[in-house]
Enzyme design. Structure first.
Site, PDB file in Angstrom:
ATOM      1  N   ASP A  27      22.154   8.797   2.225  1.00 53.79           N
ATOM      2  CA  ASP A  27      21.152   8.574   1.183  1.00 53.79           C
ATOM      3  C   ASP A  27      21.769   8.197  -0.152  1.00 53.79           C
ATOM      4  OD1 ASP A  27      18.389   8.549   0.431  1.00 53.79           O
ATOM      5  OD2 ASP A  27      18.711  10.419  -0.659  1.00 53.79           O
ATOM      6  N   ARG A  52      20.380  17.968 -13.474  1.00 52.16           N
ATOM      7  CA  ARG A  52      20.217  16.567 -13.068  1.00 52.16           C
ATOM      8  C   ARG A  52      21.229  15.745 -13.856  1.00 52.16           C
ATOM      9  NH1 ARG A  52      17.146  12.419 -15.611  1.00 52.16           N
ATOM     10  NH2 ARG A  52      16.847  10.615 -14.236  1.00 52.16           N
ATOM     11  N   GLU A  88      20.993  16.340  -8.443  1.00 51.86           N
ATOM     12  CA  GLU A  88      19.555  16.480  -8.660  1.00 51.86           C
ATOM     13  C   GLU A  88      19.228  17.963  -8.753  1.00 51.86           C
ATOM     14  OE1 GLU A  88      17.562  12.531  -6.597  1.00 51.86           O
ATOM     15  OE2 GLU A  88      17.779  14.348  -5.386  1.00 51.86           O
ATOM     16  N   ASP A 120       4.189   4.005  -1.075  1.00 50.58           N
ATOM     17  CA  ASP A 120       4.628   4.719  -2.271  1.00 50.58           C
ATOM     18  C   ASP A 120       5.662   3.935  -3.060  1.00 50.58           C
ATOM     19  OD1 ASP A 120       2.972   6.857  -1.925  1.00 50.58           O
ATOM     20  OD2 ASP A 120       4.467   8.178  -1.033  1.00 50.58           O
ATOM     21  N   ARG A 133      28.261   8.672 -18.687  1.00 51.09           N
ATOM     22  CA  ARG A 133      27.070   9.354 -18.161  1.00 51.09           C
ATOM     23  C   ARG A 133      25.978   8.321 -17.919  1.00 51.09           C
ATOM     24  NH1 ARG A 133      25.673  13.943 -21.738  1.00 51.09           N
ATOM     25  NH2 ARG A 133      24.264  12.541 -22.850  1.00 51.09           N
ATOM     26  N   ASP A 145      32.478   9.536 -29.285  1.00 51.78           N
ATOM     27  CA  ASP A 145      31.173   9.689 -28.631  1.00 51.78           C
ATOM     28  C   ASP A 145      30.299   8.480 -28.909  1.00 51.78           C
ATOM     29  OD1 ASP A 145      28.569  10.369 -28.014  1.00 51.78           O
ATOM     30  OD2 ASP A 145      28.462  12.089 -29.348  1.00 51.78           O
ATOM     31  N   HIS A 160      25.130   4.220  -3.192  1.00 48.28           N
ATOM     32  CA  HIS A 160      25.228   4.314  -4.651  1.00 48.28           C
ATOM     33  C   HIS A 160      26.646   4.642  -5.126  1.00 48.28           C
ATOM     34  CE1 HIS A 160      21.005   4.009  -4.450  1.00 48.28           C
ATOM     35  NE2 HIS A 160      20.692   5.284  -4.406  1.00 48.28           N
ATOM     36  N   SER A 206       0.811  -1.220   0.000  1.00 52.25           N
ATOM     37  CA  SER A 206       0.000   0.000   0.000  1.00 52.25           C
ATOM     38  C   SER A 206       0.841   1.266   0.000  1.00 52.25           C
ATOM     39  CB  SER A 206      -0.920   0.013   1.228  1.00 52.25           C
ATOM     40  OG  SER A 206      -0.146  -0.001   2.433  1.00 52.25           O
TER      41      SER A 206
END
Length: 523
Positions: A267, A369, A248, A47, A399, A427, A272, A45
């Site tokens: 966080d 971002r 971000e 998020d 990236r 590239d 990460h 239930s």
């Protein structure tokens, strides 16, 4: 009679030795075609489940990656019917109405508490009734905990006590997927790991870090170990510094109360970015067996000394350009000093990387971002051309987001009659090279790995311990308010002090480089 040489004796001795294959040699991942798979989403239930877990499962279902005999059962404390769950999920799912309906038909719901027995007994009855219809088939149960870690022990206790009775058919299994954060520091992480370890062995625990499921992170592994040209360059003799960046362009957006209990280091950086560092700096594993790969990650993480205060810059965004500051968020405690930005320099104390700074930078409410890895090489010795070699550096840029790409910056001759140099790039832009190819989000990939039994992209306990050992001392100083937190305006590059830290790490901005592609992120 011929006399055997020492080499031939040794060879014959080796040939006569019995073979003892490692269990890793016999490893394979996948699932049986007739697998009866039940996925239990605990916290259905919430998020996380509606935003990430169920859409990922729908992607796998729609693209034919799940077995035919699959059912998805949501479990949470909220009183809700099957149809109410489907109504809640529908806006999050993609595709035609028919495709969404087909997926939702297999989604049901069981309500129950996490610390009692009644709900778990109801769930066990549903599982057993379903599996009884497929007698003789191997059964798989994937328990996905889309929940805060504080309830992991009681949820895992309920699952182990009441929902552990698998049919005794070869190929049956139970696996548990848990989300970060795995504790708040080394001690709390170890306490949580100890509690879960008493219930489920490491082979059944899948600690998910969604960055390990990103396309370019997995590509980094291939780039490093499948290409000959990278091997002689990948060391302290050629590489000057490395940046791993997560930016971000938005703030906490009303979730500041949750974020305030963790901060940007817990966080993003401890999990990460440390994982990206390990993938970037580890030695080549013996094979792609999950434990061979994770062994190498643990080795390199254990070579990193704890972060020192003089190698840290912290920041917190303030109001600017009609955007609120961090402490303007009504869910954030007044006067909070929780950092929303951190730049951290670490060093790997081994032969390959001694003296090379690795700068890990993460922040909210910045000017763009972006998540990227930037490997900057040393300047070219005995530079015989015009220009300043210190201001013209080769770089490999990977990236991760947005718009996945790989760039190799080279010094080339400018077109024309004169011998003049400039920085250009080789590239690989994924949108142009692979038009029409859908690059899936990390969650479908990692959930599929857990169904297949592939732990390669999940965090092992000793790996987690090593990561926390790097960050815990500095986290305790941050929690005690012992380090300055510099303000920076919403939408800026972050506090200027971070640029000073980067300069100390030896990073040189290429002064003769221009990025021309319209709409591309400037490197």
């Amino acid at each position: 009679m011929a006399v055997l040489t020492d080499d031939r004796k040794a060879s014959q001795l080796l040939e006569s030795e019995p073979s003892f294959p490692s269990t890793r040699d016999c490893w394979h991942c996948g699932f049986e075609r007739d697998l009866c798979l039940t996925i239990v989403v605990a916290g259905a239930s919430g998020d996380l489940a509606s935003k990430k877990t169920y859409p990922a499962l729908q992607f796998l279902h729609h693209n034919g990656f799940l077995p035919r005999k699959v059912a998805i059962i949501g479990y949470a404390r909220t009183q809700m019917s099957d149809e109410q769950l489907r109504t809640k999920l529908r806006p999050r799912l993609k595709g035609s109405e028919k495709e969404v309906d087909k997926f939702l038909e297999g989604c049901t719901y069981v309500s129950g508490s996490y610390d009692g027995s009644e709900g778990w007994q109801k769930l066990a009855a549903v599982l057993e009734a379903r599996e009884a219809k497929h007698r003789g088939c191997p059964c798989g149960r994937l328990y996905y905990l889309a929940l805060p870690p504080s309830v992991y022990p009681q949820v895992c206790t309920g699952l182990k006590t009441y929902c552990d009775g698998l049919p005794s058919v070869e190929g049956s299994w139970i696996r548990v997927v848990v989300e970060k954060p795995f504790g708040l520091d080394l001690q709390s992480s170890e306490e949580l790991a100890e509690e879960l370890g008493k219930l489920y062995p490491e082979s059944q625990l899948y600690r998910i870090d969604h960055y390990l499921g990103k396309e370019m992170v997995q590509n980094l592994f291939v780039i490093r170990f499948a290409n000959m040209f990278t091997a002689p360059l990948w060391n302290r003799n050629c590489i000057s510094n490395v940046q791993i960046t997560f930016k971000e362009d938005f703030g906490t957006q009303g979730r500041g109360g949750y974020f305030d209990s963790f901060g940007i280091v817990r966080d993003v950086i401890q999990n990460h970015l440390i994982q990206l560092l390990a993938m970037l700096a580890m030695e080549k594993p013996l094979s792609i067996h999950p434990d061979d790969l994770r062994d190498e990650k643990v080795k390199v993480l254990r070579c990193i000394k704890p972060v020192q205060p003089h190698n840290v810059v912290l920041g917190q965004y303030t109001a600017a350009d009609a955007q609120p500051g961090y402490t303007d968020d009504p869910t954030v405690p007044a006067g909070s000093k929780t950092p929303t930005f951190a730049s951290v320099t670490v060093f790997i104390d081994n032969d390959r990387w001694a003296g090379v700074p690795f700068v890990l930078k993460a922040g909210k409410a910045l000017n763009e971002r972006k998540a990227e890895i930037r490997v900057q090489l040393r300047s070219t010795p005995h530079f015989v051309f015009n220009g300043e070699p210190e201001a013209m550096r080769n770089e490999l840029v990977v990236r991760l987001q947005p718009d996945e790409a790989i760039y190799l910056k080279l010094i080339v001759k400018k077109p024309g009659l004169e011998i003049d140099t400039a920085i250009s790039e080789l590239d690989l832009d994924y949108r142009q090279r692979y038009p029409g190819v859908v690059i899936p989000d990390a969650y479908p990939r990692l959930i599929l790995d857990s169904i297949r039994g592939d732990q390669q992209h999940f965090v092992r306990r000793d790996e987690l311990r090593a990561a926390w050992a790097i960050c815990t001392p500095i986290l305790h100083l941050i929690d005690a308010g012992a380090l300055p937190v510099h303000p920076y305006p919403y939408g800026s590059r972050g506090p200027p002090e971070a640029d000073e830290l980067l300069a100390r790490a030896g990073f040189v901005k290429n002064s003769r480089y221009d990025w021309h592609e319209a709409g591309a992120a400037r490197l």
